[in-house]
Motif scaffolding. Structure first.
Motif, PDB file in Angstrom:
ATOM      1  N   ARG A   1       0.760  -1.200   0.039  1.00 16.21           N
ATOM      2  CA  ARG A   1       0.021  -0.049  -0.002  1.00 16.21           C
ATOM      3  C   ARG A   1       0.838   1.148  -0.172  1.00 16.21           C
ATOM      4  O   ARG A   1       0.522   2.070  -0.800  1.00 16.21           O
ATOM      5  CB  ARG A   1      -0.760  -0.084   1.282  1.00 16.21           C
ATOM      6  N   VAL A   2       2.126   1.088   0.804  1.00 18.37           N
ATOM      7  CA  VAL A   2       2.773   2.453   0.892  1.00 18.37           C
ATOM      8  C   VAL A   2       3.598   2.567  -0.436  1.00 18.37           C
ATOM      9  O   VAL A   2       3.595   3.533  -1.210  1.00 18.37           O
ATOM     10  CB  VAL A   2       3.804   2.252   2.149  1.00 18.37           C
ATOM     11  N   ARG A   3       3.973   1.458  -1.141  1.00 16.54           N
ATOM     12  CA  ARG A   3       4.701   1.466  -2.326  1.00 16.54           C
ATOM     13  C   ARG A   3       3.759   2.181  -3.552  1.00 16.54           C
ATOM     14  O   ARG A   3       4.129   2.914  -4.265  1.00 16.54           O
ATOM     15  CB  ARG A   3       5.286   0.364  -2.873  1.00 16.54           C
ATOM     16  N   GLY A   4       2.640   1.530  -3.468  1.00 13.67           N
ATOM     17  CA  GLY A   4       1.675   2.304  -4.393  1.00 13.67           C
ATOM     18  C   GLY A   4       1.396   3.577  -4.383  1.00 13.67           C
ATOM     19  O   GLY A   4       1.090   4.344  -5.441  1.00 13.67           O
ATOM     20  N   LEU A   5       1.220   4.114  -3.248  1.00 16.12           N
ATOM     21  CA  LEU A   5       1.105   5.389  -2.947  1.00 16.12           C
ATOM     22  C   LEU A   5       2.233   6.334  -3.149  1.00 16.12           C
ATOM     23  O   LEU A   5       2.272   7.321  -3.766  1.00 16.12           O
ATOM     24  CB  LEU A   5       0.347   5.659  -1.704  1.00 16.12           C
ATOM     25  N   LEU A   6       3.383   5.743  -2.572  1.00 16.24           N
ATOM     26  CA  LEU A   6       4.479   6.714  -2.252  1.00 16.24           C
ATOM     27  C   LEU A   6       5.398   6.606  -3.466  1.00 16.24           C
ATOM     28  O   LEU A   6       5.746   7.438  -4.244  1.00 16.24           O
ATOM     29  CB  LEU A   6       5.336   6.316  -1.065  1.00 16.24           C
ATOM     30  N   LEU A   7       6.072   5.404  -3.607  1.00 15.86           N
ATOM     31  CA  LEU A   7       7.062   4.912  -4.614  1.00 15.86           C
ATOM     32  C   LEU A   7       6.552   5.249  -5.986  1.00 15.86           C
ATOM     33  O   LEU A   7       7.445   5.751  -6.960  1.00 15.86           O
ATOM     34  CB  LEU A   7       7.621   3.908  -4.240  1.00 15.86           C
ATOM     35  N   LEU A   8       5.279   4.868  -6.291  1.00 18.63           N
ATOM     36  CA  LEU A   8       5.035   4.775  -7.659  1.00 18.63           C
ATOM     37  C   LEU A   8       4.016   5.911  -8.127  1.00 18.63           C
ATOM     38  O   LEU A   8       3.666   5.855  -9.140  1.00 18.63           O
ATOM     39  CB  LEU A   8       4.268   3.219  -7.963  1.00 18.63           C
ATOM     40  N   THR A   9       3.603   6.741  -7.032  1.00 18.41           N
ATOM     41  CA  THR A   9       2.652   7.794  -7.189  1.00 18.41           C
ATOM     42  C   THR A   9       3.429   9.110  -7.055  1.00 18.41           C
ATOM     43  O   THR A   9       2.976  10.065  -7.780  1.00 18.41           O
ATOM     44  CB  THR A   9       1.336   7.605  -6.572  1.00 18.41           C
ATOM     45  N   CYS A  10       3.887   9.157  -5.809  1.00 12.90           N
ATOM     46  CA  CYS A  10       4.339  10.568  -5.177  1.00 12.90           C
ATOM     47  C   CYS A  10       5.908  10.723  -5.756  1.00 12.90           C
ATOM     48  O   CYS A  10       6.176  11.763  -5.463  1.00 12.90           O
ATOM     49  CB  CYS A  10       4.307  10.624  -3.825  1.00 12.90           C
TER      50      CYS A  10
END
Length: 309
Positions: free
Chosen positions: A68-77
């Motif tokens: 969930r963090v990767r989807g939000l953070l690394l790949l989106t932000c």
């Protein structure tokens, strides 16, 4: 028409290195068309995480916190934000936190990323020395994470969090000494700074921490944590969570998880009988989470056992 097995293999091969999370662009690169993505979502095979990122795993429990963090953070932000606060703490494996409500906490100085349902943005500049990465996920360092939580949590939860971080080695003793520096000049720092010395790496559970704080507040601090009781006949050493060896008084913290099964109850009885044999005259008090909400449930029998007014 179903998605081809070759595309699925390509999807899983690419996703394996990034917590089973892919962006729309990455799915397109391996041959998944928009219709394929919609079909997999409708079938419950893939889970949308944010606009443009998807979890493509097979676990019935759904996406992990890291996913969930990767989807939000690394790949989106991109590189504009990092996991912080309770989210960083959970990624680091720190216990003693409030129940997880599913909200992801990020820190960033930029105003291009905003809080929304399930995402809390902490608008702050994290110094370079206070952020790191954990298996590819950017987040605040253990010391900065603990300092942030000291400013956000009530005392019992804050000290439980620190105990857990120290006990697991997530927060080193040297880093523990830097917490006042991380707190300096921030709102609530004076109160939080007073809680830093209360932490003890020997505490093995948040329940032990809460019982210890109640004893401390009641003027009965335990002189020993993890009181060792040698059992030479069986070639082992038993331990009592909190101990007053001079008075032969000990406290055991009975958490629901480790002590709630029939087998655990049997083992606890056997262990208590063995301790009574090894320490003649031992008074062993046992307390649960419910007792921590009524401190007198702990302090009254403890005072009687210690023969203290």
């Amino acid at each position: 028409m179903t998605i081809s097995s070759e595309v699925l293999r390509n999807v899983r091969a690419l996703a394996a290195s990034q917590d089973l999370v892919l962006t729309t662009a990455q799915l397109r690169e391996v041959g998944a068309e928009r219709a394929d993505v919609r079909r997999m979502i409708r079938a419950g095979q893939w889970v949308p995480l944010t606009r443009g990122s998807y979890w493509v795993g097979r676990d019935a429990r759904g996406p992990s916190l890291r996913a969930r963090v990767r989807g939000l953070l690394l790949l989106t932000c991109g590189s504009q934000a990092m996991a912080a606060g309770p989210t960083a703490a959970r990624l680091l494996g720190i216990q003693g936190l409030p129940p997880d409500d599913g909200t992801l906490h990020l820190a960033t100085p930029h105003d291009t990323i905003r809080s929304r349902q399930g995402v809390h943005i902490h608008r702050t500049l994290v110094p370079d020395h206070a952020h790191t990465t954990l298996r590819g996920i950017p987040l605040t360092t253990p010391a900065r994470t603990c300092a942030d939580l000291l400013l956000q949590l009530p005392r019992a939860e804050a000290v439980s969090m620190l105990d857990s971080a120290l006990h697991q080695g997530v927060l080193t003793s040297a880093a523990h000494l830097t917490l006042p520096t991380h707190l300096s000049g921030r709102p609530g720092a004076c109160q939080a700074r007073a809680w830093v010395p209360l932490a003890d790496a020997r505490a093995e559970s948040p329940l032990e921490t809460r019982i210890r704080l109640i004893c401390l507040d009641g003027g009965l601090p335990p002189p020993v944590l993890q009181w060792p009781i040698p059992d030479p006949e069986r070639g082992r050493t038993l331990r009592i969570d909190l101990g007053w060896p001079a008075q032969r008084v000990g406290i055991e913290a009975d958490g629901q998880g480790p002590h709630g099964t029939p087998q655990a109850l049997y083992e606890d009885r056997f262990r208590q009988n063995r301790l009574a044999t090894l320490v003649p005259g031992l008074t062993l008090l046992r307390f649960t989470w419910s007792d921590t909400y009524r401190p007198d449930n702990i302090l009254i029998p403890l005072r009687q056992a210690l023969q203290r007014p």
